[in-house]
Scaffold this active site. Structure first.
Site, PDB file in Angstrom:
ATOM      1  N   CYS A   2       9.831  -5.972 -11.590  1.00  0.00           N
ATOM      2  CA  CYS A   2       9.909  -4.426 -11.569  1.00  0.00           C
ATOM      3  C   CYS A   2       9.403  -4.491 -12.968  1.00  0.00           C
ATOM      4  CB  CYS A   2      11.869  -4.689 -12.013  1.00  0.00           C
ATOM      5  SG  CYS A   2      12.947  -4.982 -10.393  1.00  0.00           S
ATOM      6  N   LYS A 580       2.677  -5.803  -7.039  1.00  0.00           N
ATOM      7  CA  LYS A 580       1.775  -6.361  -6.745  1.00  0.00           C
ATOM      8  C   LYS A 580       1.984  -7.314  -7.717  1.00  0.00           C
ATOM      9  CE  LYS A 580      -3.069  -5.641  -7.345  1.00  0.00           C
ATOM     10  NZ  LYS A 580      -3.978  -6.472  -6.247  1.00  0.00           N
TER      11      LYS A 580
END
Ligand code: AGP
Length: 585
Positions: A2, A580
């Site tokens: 997040c 990522k």
């Protein structure tokens, strides 16, 4: 994972939306935003990538306060209910959260007993429900004191224009000037908007308004937090490429050239002059591709005469090893924020090991916490699959191993030795694309190799499965007959990796065994197969030059994965279920 962002200033919807776009690499399951103006909250939520939020937003140029979130689901399905910001029971306080609250079940049970109701399944909503009304620094402290786990939290109260914050184990940065304030998970959001920023440390909490910043730790106010200068960012576009992954693979060569130039200009001895000597052991630590880079580098350190091992960061607590004050622990991480790697660093610090990091983000937590950081300088890597950064990791580790072996040697010796290694030919993308198309229908793909090539095979399989969603595995070729050969039928395709002439005949034998059972074999080779070519269905030759010839093989495998993903209709830059930066354990 997040990404979170908060903002006080004009055009908050636009600033927060632009910020979310920059944070999207941290998760893209859903996105949300709450804006506070004149004591009223307006909330927007949407499933899917950040762009899906845009059409719902009502952009307003006037001053406002807002918090926003882009989610990588940990607790609870991808749904509007589970999308942040989350609200307390009387809807007077809302928050966004990055991290995992490990004791949320216990906290939730207690809140339910006390009459609080829940609309979703997240651990973050539990934190929101712990607030009554009227946010104060004291209340923030008392709530976070009850949390076990990791968090970067931003909170808004309807009745004031401050943003409250708290941080533990997940990154959080603050920047402000006379007109605006921003808090975010990634300091690159400040570039071109602010001149400098503050990095919050674990255990810190506080509040910020347009006029004042208050940061506390252990009930004491922090007087002079350290300020870091922001970068001027270069716009990162796709250029002629259709995806960032392909663009980033294409940048590998210039990244390696830049690294050589840097070592050449600064002098290897100067760069490493503060690195202590006399380590008894090198321990390489990382996750995913970073771990795979460590596995390759382990061979470099052993060749340099150093006792060396490579450990998965998430396994370090559960394996037997003797990390101590004589150990050089090397933490490999593109993002510099991987929670498992950070935790492994804490583990090694407790054992008094020397911590060296290799990161692509200089202000990252891993870079800051280590004793010594090597900046990969690979440039921003946007695609989820690591490509140029992985190759740069292998390269810098190669140089480090060289340095530890030859502490007194001159940079010229090194440059002479490695220059040829990266003077490789460009790889003919068309051939790889052709193979990707030809073997697209395979139901199982697997990679084999021997010695260091079996480690390359491991990275090849990881790359393929993460972006094409095909079941892929890897193994040293000799292991096939000990079990995995049972999987092979006419729907299986093997990619055999060979960079060493001495292994070619063994690889060819494995290829014969696979083909005898109906499977297909493509050889990716930097050595001439000669008559053994007949043992393979297809051969892709990659120019070889010196010890660093693996660069060509790495690029070929990355491109193969890329083209398979494209032909299967997958988005290689944002594969499903991934992010990522993996900032949860
Ligand atoms: C690489 O393609 C993966 N996306 C993943 O394995 C990654 O290498 C891993 O999560 C570690 O990330 P880091 O280098 O940022 O620590």
């Amino acid at each position: 994972m997040c990404g979170i962002i908060g903002y006080i200033g004009k055009t908050p919807e636009k600033v927060l939306f632009d910020g979310l776009k920059k944070l999207e690499y941290r998760g893209y399951d859903c996105a949300g935003m709450t804006i506070l103006r004149a004591g009223k909250f307006t909330t927007y939520k949407s499933i899917g990538k950040v762009d899906s939020l845009k059409e719902k937003l009502f952009f307003n140029d006037s001053l406002g306060v807002g918090i926003a979130h882009t989610r990588w689901a940990t607790h609870g399905k991808v749904s509007i209910e589970n999308c942040h910001p989350h609200f307390n029971n009387d809807l007077s306080i809302c928050l966004v959260h990055n991290g995992i609250i490990e004791n949320f079940h216990v906290l939730k049970d207690d809140l339910v007993k006390r009459g609080k109701s829940f609309y979703g399944e997240t651990d973050s909503e539990v934190v929101a429900k712990m607030f009554e009304h009227g946010l104060t620094i004291k209340k923030v402290k008392s709530v976070v004191d009850n949390l076990t786990g990791s968090y970067a939290l931003l909170m808004l109260d309807k009745t004031c224009n401050d943003i409250y914050f708290a941080k533990n184990k997940n990154p959080l940065y603050i920047a402000f000037d006379d007109e605006k304030v921003m808090l975010t998970s990634d300091s690159s959001c400040f570039n071109d908007i602010f001149d400098s920023f503050i990095t919050l440390e674990d255990g810190q909490y506080g509040k910020v308004s347009l006029n004042e910043l208050e940061i506390y730790q252990d009930d004491k106010k922090i007087d002079r937090p350290k300020v870091t200068k922001c970068f001027k960012s270069k716009a990162i576009g796709l250029g002629k490429y259709s995806h960032f992954m392909l663009k980033e693979i294409g940048e590998t060569k210039s990244v390696l050239r830049k690294a050589i130039k840097f070592y050449n200009a600064r002098g290897i001895k100067n760069i490493f002059k503060n690195l202590p000597c006399g380590f008894e052991k090198v321990v390489l630590i990382g996750c995913g591709s970073a771990y795979n880079a460590g596995l390759i580098a382990k061979g470099y350190f052993i060749d340099a005469g150093l006792n060396s091992e490579c450990i998965l960061a998430s396994e370090i607590e559960y394996e037997s090893h003797d990390i101590n004050e004589k150990s050089l622990c090397i933490f490999i991480s593109q993002s510099g924020e991987t929670q498992d790697t950070l935790k492994a660093m804490d583990f090694c610090v407790k054992r008094k090991a020397y911590c060296l990091s290799l990161t692509n983000v200089v202000h990252s937590s891993i870079a800051r916490k280590s004793h010594f950081n090597i900046d990969l300088s690979a440039g921003c890597e946007r695609a989820v699959a690591s490509t140029k950064a992985y190759t740069a990791q292998v390269f810098h580790l190669y140089i480090l191993a060289f340095l530890l072996k030859n502490r007194n040697s001159q940079i010229e010796d090194l440059v002479k030795e490695i220059k040829e290694y990266i003077d490789f030919e460009n790889i003919e993308a068309k051939n790889i694309e052709h193979f990707a198309k030809k073997y697209l229908k395979s139901r199982l793909l697997f990679f084999i190799g021997k010695g260091k090539d079996s480690i390359l095979a491991r990275e090849g399989a990881l790359k393929l499965k993460e972006i094409s969603y095909l079941p892929a595995f890897d193994l040293p070729s000799g292991e096939l007959k000990h079990g995995s050969i049972a999987l092979i039928d006419k729907f299986a395709t093997c990619i055999a990796i060979c960079s060493q002439a001495k292994t070619l005949s063994k690889i060819a034998s494995s290829a014969e065994e696979i083909r005898a059972r109906g499977g297909k074999v493509i050889l990716f080779s930097s050595v001439d197969a000669g008559e053994l070519e007949d043992c393979f269905d297809d051969v892709l030759y990659l120019k070889s030059s010196g010890k660093f010839d693996i660069v060509n093989l790495i690029i070929a495998m990355q491109k193969f994965a890329y083209f398979v993903a494209i032909k299967r209709g997958c988005n290689p830059d944002m594969p499903r279920n991934l992010a990522k930066s993996v900032t949860v354990e």
